[in-house]
Design an enzyme around this catalytic site. Structure first.
Site, short mmCIF file in Angstrom:
data_model
loop_
_atom_site.label_atom_id
_atom_site.label_comp_id
_atom_site.label_asym_id
_atom_site.label_seq_id
_atom_site.Cartn_x
_atom_site.Cartn_y
_atom_site.Cartn_z
N THR A 63 0.83 -1.20 0.00
CA THR A 63 0.00 0.00 0.00
C THR A 63 0.87 1.26 0.00
O THR A 63 2.01 1.26 0.46
CB THR A 63 -0.89 0.03 1.27
OG1 THR A 63 -0.05 -0.03 2.43
CG2 THR A 63 -1.83 -1.15 1.29
N ASP A 93 4.36 0.55 1.89
CA ASP A 93 5.60 0.85 1.16
C ASP A 93 5.99 2.30 1.43
O ASP A 93 6.03 3.15 0.55
CB ASP A 93 5.32 0.61 -0.33
CG ASP A 93 6.53 0.82 -1.21
OD1 ASP A 93 7.65 0.92 -0.68
OD2 ASP A 93 6.33 0.86 -2.44
N LYS A 95 8.81 3.65 2.45
CA LYS A 95 10.17 4.09 2.11
C LYS A 95 10.65 5.16 3.08
O LYS A 95 11.02 6.27 2.70
CB LYS A 95 10.26 4.58 0.66
CG LYS A 95 10.05 3.46 -0.36
CD LYS A 95 10.28 3.92 -1.79
CE LYS A 95 10.25 2.78 -2.79
NZ LYS A 95 8.91 2.17 -2.96
N ALA A 97 12.95 7.39 5.23
CA ALA A 97 14.23 7.87 4.72
C ALA A 97 14.75 9.05 5.53
O ALA A 97 15.42 9.94 5.01
CB ALA A 97 14.08 8.27 3.25
N ASP A 98 14.44 9.07 6.83
CA ASP A 98 14.83 10.20 7.68
C ASP A 98 15.68 9.70 8.85
O ASP A 98 15.93 8.50 8.97
CB ASP A 98 13.57 10.94 8.15
CG ASP A 98 13.81 12.44 8.29
OD1 ASP A 98 14.84 12.83 8.88
OD2 ASP A 98 12.96 13.21 7.81
N GLY A 100 16.62 8.72 12.79
CA GLY A 100 15.92 7.81 13.70
C GLY A 100 14.78 8.43 14.47
O GLY A 100 13.67 7.87 14.55
N ASN A 101 15.02 9.59 15.04
CA ASN A 101 14.01 10.28 15.85
C ASN A 101 12.75 10.57 15.03
O ASN A 101 11.62 10.39 15.49
CB ASN A 101 14.61 11.59 16.38
CG ASN A 101 13.68 12.31 17.33
OD1 ASN A 101 13.39 11.85 18.40
ND2 ASN A 101 13.20 13.48 16.90
N THR A 102 12.94 11.00 13.79
CA THR A 102 11.80 11.35 12.93
C THR A 102 11.05 10.12 12.45
O THR A 102 9.82 10.08 12.50
CB THR A 102 12.29 12.18 11.73
OG1 THR A 102 12.93 13.36 12.24
CG2 THR A 102 11.14 12.58 10.82
N GLY A 242 2.09 -4.05 -9.93
CA GLY A 242 1.13 -2.98 -9.71
C GLY A 242 0.19 -2.81 -10.89
O GLY A 242 -0.75 -3.59 -11.06
#
Lengths: 275, 275
Positions: A63, A93, A95, A97-98, A100-102, A242
């Site tokens: 999703t 899904d 992804k 990409a930030d 750890g805290n975020t 997909g």
């Protein structure tokens, strides 16, 4: 012990320590399906209708919950009902990409509370190992699993060479939460800078996007390979399809495509384990 | 013409073709602030309160709209009102990281409709140039600008070396929409594989996270540098400060910290252009 991809899904399920990975392998075996359908539509009604149609043929639904315009929290309840009705797992899904805290906040909080319903999610390794610690702090207590994006299917992508090797290394040092990769091939042969983290019996699942039987690409750089190329030749475990399935019009046609891809993916797997 | 970072923000604003980059440079000059506050809280009320307090001291607010638990669309209206009241722009730190077709939907659609209110957003270059085409198809007609993550501030991150060079190359070949970088230093000196895309007068904005005056890191791998290191020594244009400002308790203390960082960032800039 032969390499993971030469064992049956059932054999691998018995040995896997992560609950989400174990459940996925068991589902694949039970339904004889290594097909994951990616449902990239923007209306709740279409989303639920497609999943209800393809549900019997899939092990996993992928999703993008954040593209649904008329989202409300009840959608998650209905997604879960479908997951029980048709016996599949859920893979948001996202992804991640930030730092750890975020990502810990993005995974646990907000409107979507992804960790509360998505058995498996994924992350790019580019922020460094902190992204795994951040996600694991939320997902491990819930029995979730994480896939790292070790490779991508899009044209000109940068997930190659040393980048891929770093992703594999990060996975090997976080086996309790990282259960596999988004990749185009198996990763066992990728060398690790620190040999002490290698486990002879490592079993990372490989889920592979960019699978299509009828087209070779789209206008925005996506590239496609067939289920046989992906599962038999490259040793991947789950094919992600997909638009090749849900872009086909009537429900009957969507259902026929889902069964077509399920059959192709499973036949490629049976040939693989019998070699 | 001297390198972009040795010119004033006003001079650079006059020449910049992208509406979002131009507006940001003008705002920086007008408010004598190169401070962007990152507001990573999970409740609407805290989010709006902090932004109202720091608003007078910032050129830009950086949001993670997807961590707000009690989000509803009216929050966007209130964020826009604050942006007008205090004269700052909005930067949704979405870190898009998917293929073009998907990011176009994530940017335009869903609950958040990011493109409709966020002047600037950002993306990882890892999926390849298709991610820029996908986002540009939505953002360019709206006068938006995109930052590419050429580097990161977190420990062990993979945005280095050839990866960074590829990010810079992708930016240089998409100047109409890519207005700058998330990076730790200026990027003019990064070599490009194809020299024909280099413009002597290139002016990519550099926005830099991981800025703090009082601590050196967090438990999940984030690392901090001072405004002077970032703006004066490394030539970056905007400092991004998060917990160092809003994590300080009372509104009066948050306000004092915002003014403290604004002053430090601006003094570092004045020293830079007078060298």
């Amino acid at each position: 012990m032969p390499s993971a991809h030469l064992q049956t899904y059932a054999q691998r399920a018995q040995k896997h320590a992560n609950p989400a990975a174990k459940a996925l392998l068991e589902t694949i075996e039970r339904k004889k399906s290594n097909l994951c359908v990616s449902v990239d539509v923007t209306k709740q009604a279409d989303f639920l209708r497609i999943i209800d149609v393809v549900g019997p043929y899939i092990c996993l639904v992928k999703t993008h919950i954040d593209i649904i315009e008329d989202f409300d929290p009840s959608l998650i309840d209905r997604l879960r009902e479908l997951s029980e009705k048709h016996d599949f797992l859920i893979f948001e899904d996202r992804k991640f990409a930030d730092i750890g805290n975020t990502v810990a906040l993005q995974y646990s909080s907000g409107v979507y509370k992804i960790a509360s319903w998505s058995h498996i999610t994924n992350a790019h390794p580019v922020p460094g190992p902190g992204i795994i610690s951040g996600l694991a702090s939320v997902g491990r207590p819930l029995g979730r699993g994480l896939l790292l994006l070790a490779e991508m299917s899009s044209k000109g992508n940068l997930a190659t060479g040393a980048y891929t090797a770093e992703a594999v290394h990060m996975a090997r040092t976080h086996r309790d939460f990282v259960v596999g990769f988004i990749a185009m091939r198996r990763m066992e042969s990728v060398p690790t800078p620190d040999a002490s983290v290698v486990d002879e019996d490592e079993d990372f699942l490989v889920l592979t996007p960019g699978v299509g039987l009828d087209v070779k690409g789209d206008a925005m750089g996506q590239q496609y390979r067939t289920p046989r190329e992906v599962v038999f030749e490259s040793g991947c475990d789950v094919i992600i399809v997909g638009r090749g399935i849900y872009g086909k019009g009537s429900d009957a046609e969507v259902q026929a495509q889902a069964e077509r891809y399920r059959k192709e993916g499973w036949a490629a797997y049976e040939d693989r384990i019998s070699t």
